[in-house]
Design a protein around this motif. Structure first.
Motif, PDB file in Angstrom:
ATOM      1  N   VAL A 182     -12.025  51.629 -85.495  1.00  0.00           N
ATOM      2  CA  VAL A 182     -11.605  52.567 -84.282  1.00  0.00           C
ATOM      3  C   VAL A 182     -11.194  51.541 -83.134  1.00  0.00           C
ATOM      4  O   VAL A 182     -11.858  50.602 -82.879  1.00  0.00           O
ATOM      5  CB  VAL A 182     -13.050  53.207 -83.893  1.00  0.00           C
ATOM      6  N   ASP A 183     -10.077  52.118 -82.398  1.00  0.00           N
ATOM      7  CA  ASP A 183      -9.607  51.235 -81.517  1.00  0.00           C
ATOM      8  C   ASP A 183      -9.998  51.943 -79.988  1.00  0.00           C
ATOM      9  O   ASP A 183     -10.142  53.186 -79.811  1.00  0.00           O
ATOM     10  CB  ASP A 183      -8.060  51.462 -81.372  1.00  0.00           C
ATOM     11  N   VAL A 184     -10.958  51.325 -79.264  1.00  0.00           N
ATOM     12  CA  VAL A 184     -11.610  51.510 -78.065  1.00  0.00           C
ATOM     13  C   VAL A 184     -11.110  51.002 -76.874  1.00  0.00           C
ATOM     14  O   VAL A 184     -10.925  49.956 -76.692  1.00  0.00           O
ATOM     15  CB  VAL A 184     -12.939  51.173 -78.353  1.00  0.00           C
ATOM     16  N   LYS A 185     -10.897  51.957 -75.899  1.00  0.00           N
ATOM     17  CA  LYS A 185     -10.292  51.401 -74.638  1.00  0.00           C
ATOM     18  C   LYS A 185     -11.277  51.973 -73.450  1.00  0.00           C
ATOM     19  O   LYS A 185     -11.640  52.959 -73.334  1.00  0.00           O
ATOM     20  CB  LYS A 185      -9.070  52.176 -74.220  1.00  0.00           C
ATOM     21  N   LEU A 186     -11.795  50.914 -72.812  1.00  0.00           N
ATOM     22  CA  LEU A 186     -12.847  51.129 -71.889  1.00  0.00           C
ATOM     23  C   LEU A 186     -12.280  50.907 -70.463  1.00  0.00           C
ATOM     24  O   LEU A 186     -11.877  49.630 -70.072  1.00  0.00           O
ATOM     25  CB  LEU A 186     -14.130  50.477 -71.884  1.00  0.00           C
ATOM     26  N   ASP A 187     -12.329  51.618 -69.226  1.00  0.00           N
ATOM     27  CA  ASP A 187     -12.239  51.149 -67.971  1.00  0.00           C
ATOM     28  C   ASP A 187     -13.349  50.476 -67.517  1.00  0.00           C
ATOM     29  O   ASP A 187     -14.633  49.952 -68.204  1.00  0.00           O
ATOM     30  CB  ASP A 187     -12.447  52.269 -67.094  1.00  0.00           C
ATOM     31  N   ALA A 188     -13.382  49.542 -66.392  1.00  0.00           N
ATOM     32  CA  ALA A 188     -14.384  48.573 -65.917  1.00  0.00           C
ATOM     33  C   ALA A 188     -15.680  49.498 -65.903  1.00  0.00           C
ATOM     34  O   ALA A 188     -15.572  50.476 -65.186  1.00  0.00           O
ATOM     35  CB  ALA A 188     -13.901  48.042 -64.607  1.00  0.00           C
ATOM     36  N   GLY A 189     -16.847  49.001 -66.374  1.00  0.00           N
ATOM     37  CA  GLY A 189     -18.149  49.513 -66.482  1.00  0.00           C
ATOM     38  C   GLY A 189     -18.224  50.504 -67.198  1.00  0.00           C
ATOM     39  O   GLY A 189     -19.629  51.192 -67.334  1.00  0.00           O
ATOM     40  N   ALA A 190     -17.300  51.040 -67.677  1.00  0.00           N
ATOM     41  CA  ALA A 190     -17.530  52.365 -68.553  1.00  0.00           C
ATOM     42  C   ALA A 190     -18.214  51.966 -69.871  1.00  0.00           C
ATOM     43  O   ALA A 190     -17.947  50.661 -70.369  1.00  0.00           O
ATOM     44  CB  ALA A 190     -16.019  52.894 -69.178  1.00  0.00           C
TER      45      ALA A 190
END
Length: 287
Positions: A182-190
């Motif tokens: 799985v490719d995971v993209k997270l905003d700052a703090g998410a």
């Protein structure tokens, strides 16, 4: 799964990916298959490419053989052509994935289909069980629109290649090691907790920005090797982060390998070289 059933994974170690090259001089970063981490059963190698300098990738990977394992190519940005000895040919584009079960043998080449711009992606090698090493080769070619995208919450976006989570199932199927990819993209703090089957070997590779993985800071181009458990908590770093979460069932079998051949005994390894040199290497592909 209730909180009582959750066994969060910690981080066993964090490794910086090693700069190297392969093919006809393609610049790579290698995190599994390096002196720091020779393999992590069933994973044999994890390479990352991320460059907008065409000189680093334009020569590609001329014809080379494989036997006894699987190669997974995941394209984040760019276009890579592939062609092989059993008649498969195509172009892997941004967001697409090719899961190739080499089995008894395949000879293929990979050539960039661009002369400039960013080329970013991964190749993962996964061992095959001894009983499957000589099966007929097969491909699973997945175009970007066929990879489920999951917006779990604000600032959390997933692309699920393999495995099951949040009501979705990845398109890759029929793989003996029951992988999660799985490719995971997270905003700052998410923050997000990703389910991983207990007993699976698991890693997280951060390739953009940085992340906090199970409470440990992990910068760009670093690999976090996970402890056992059934989930891992990820949090976006100061500028957010993007990472691959990869896991699979260990095989606990003997591995005898040299270059592009991964077998279960020295005799099988020598047979692979003999078959390749004497034209007995390639069988038909399974459609």
């Amino acid at each position: 799964m209730s909180d009582a059933d959750t066994k969060a994974r910690g981080v066993k170690r964090v490794l910086r990916a090693m700069d190297t090259s392969d093919g006809a001089g393609v610049s790579l970063k290698r995190s599994i298959g390096s002196p720091q981490l020779d393999m992590l059963d069933p994973f044999l190698m994890l390479d990352s490419i991320s460059t907008d300098n065409a000189d680093d990738y334009i020569a590609g990977f001329p014809e080379h053989p494989h036997r006894g394992f699987e190669t997974v190519t995941y394209m984040v940005e760019g276009a890579m052509g592939h062609k092989d000895s059993i008649g498969s040919e195509g172009v892997l584009r941004s967001g697409g994935v090719q899961w190739m079960t080499a089995g008894s043998g395949i000879i293929h080449s990979e050539t960039p289909k661009q002369e400039n711009g960013l080329l970013q992606g991964f190749q993962l090698w996964i061992n095959l069980p001894a009983k499957d090493k000589m099966i007929d080769p097969r491909y699973q070619n997945i175009e970007a629109p066929d990879v489920p995208e999951i917006a779990v919450s604000d600032g959390v976006d997933l692309r699920l290649v393999a495995g099951e989570m949040f009501g979705k199932t990845g398109p890759i199927n029929g793989i003996s090691t029951d992988p999660v990819f799985v490719d995971v993209k997270l905003d700052a703090g998410a923050e997000i907790s990703i389910p991983i089957p207990e007993g699976h070997a698991g890693v997280v590779y951060v390739f953009i920005g940085d992340a906090v993985i199970a409470g440990k800071d992990v910068p760009t181009h670093h690999l976090a090797v996970l402890r056992n458990g059934n989930s891992v908590t990820l949090k976006g770093g100061e500028d957010g982060g993007r990472m691959l979460v990869i896991a699979a069932r260990p095989l606990h079998e003997q591995v005898v390998r040299y270059g592009p051949f991964v077998m279960s005994s020295k005799q099988e390894l020598m047979q692979a070289f003999d078959d390749f040199q004497n034209g007995r290497f390639v069988r038909k592909a399974v459609s």
